[in-house]
Scaffold this motif. Sequence first.
Motif: not given
Lengths: 267, 213
Positions: A173, A176, A197, B131-137, B139
């Motif tokens: 993306n 990353r 998760q 919870k992590t951001s799906p884009r940046t990872g 927290l």
Amino acid sequence: MPSANRLKPNTGLIFGITMGTAALAAIFFVLARGFLDLRTLRLIIAIAMTWTALQQLIFLFRIRNIQFLVPALTFLTLALANYAEWFEYDTARTVFASIFLPLVIGTLVLLAVNPLAFRSRRILELAARPVTGTEDGYTPRPYPAGDVQASKEEIIRFARDMKRKLIAFSLINRDRVLLAISDHDWKYVFNSRPNPQKTTYAAFDFEGNFSVHIAKKDYRRCREKLTFDELCSSLGHVFERFFDYHRIGEPERIIEELNHLKEKQSG
Amino acid sequence: MGEDAAGNGTGKTQGDFKTLAQLSTLLSKAFAEDFFRLLLAYQTISASEAASRLNLHIKTAQDFLEGLEKLGVVSRREVFEKKRPYFRYTLEQEILRIEFDLKRLRPDAVRSEQLEEILIREKKNAGAVFKTSPRTGALSAITFTTGKGRTRSERKISLTENQGRFLFHLPFPTEEPLSVRAIMDRTEIDSVYEREVMDMVRYLVEAGIVERR
């Protein structure tokens, strides 16, 4: 160093064989009982083979591995042969049937030499091997594994190569790259937004920072409750090593290391 | 309430935050402005007189006047004119000024030694979900449960960017604890965010997510 096989046995294969046997038994049963005639069964097989061929083509385009063309053509030929049988095109049926056998042999040879399957299990095994602690300590957080001195282009090239070589499924993306490993990697072919998760992965951002995450279901596959931070650190080292191999122009060493692990397990 | 040098009621509230909140609550009532007009017009007034005049329930008027009395805005005296004794209220403050220094609420400054002394890591089996951001990872939030049995409830805490970066590098349950300073240095978080980081650390220690030595 602890002995081989730090992961529990893979029950997926046994399940697959059982289901396949059950399916064959069901086919023979319906034929024997006359619930279906052979012609209708051929049509069903043709539709199933068409779908399978389509899947292989999707894998080919998503993963960019030309080897998927062989099984795709095999299944397509089998489907066409059965369609020809259904429509009673004798000439077409003969043609397809005649080229089917070489394709099947080609597919079997290809699978024997280089199975078209992601090597997720071997990566986890490789990571688990050096871990000596058994303190558990599982946490669903990602583990900051360090950094790699690399440009964005290098990281993306590495990720694409990992996918092409069926080592890890790469999801790229804007910020990353995620290299997802799982027994069911094929689901990423159809779903490019996995739940972080529930996914075991190594993530590289374009500033070189990388982290790893081990999903609980994959952690449970270990025979013992390995000390979690050690396992994460080890997985980080595995991917760091793979990246270094790639960067110095020796990506074949990645496959060698994974194949060597397989030999150790078999031996 | 405050007083000037001459002892006249200046109407200036310099109490604690609670006093400020109580006065603000009274003043925010829809009928407050009309009530004060009444208090300015009458020498003394009872709750029932005010209630009837303003078309309020007597309990409402009573609570309002008692609240003002506690804060010193009005005074009261008991009278025995009718069948039962009752209170009559007199306005004492004709000017109301509310002043409160919010800096009094600011958390104590974090001493440099504290940042090095406090060793932390994630607590084992804390049950928190990060919870992590799906884009940046990065927290972005923590979800955890509090309480037991029927009183069990789920809390979700959103993290600022610096808090997320800090917690990303929080040692795992089986790792050696690190000092807050060490984690902040590792993540290159500026010292101006120390209070913000320590606030989250304290909160998570209390919630049983983070272990402190």
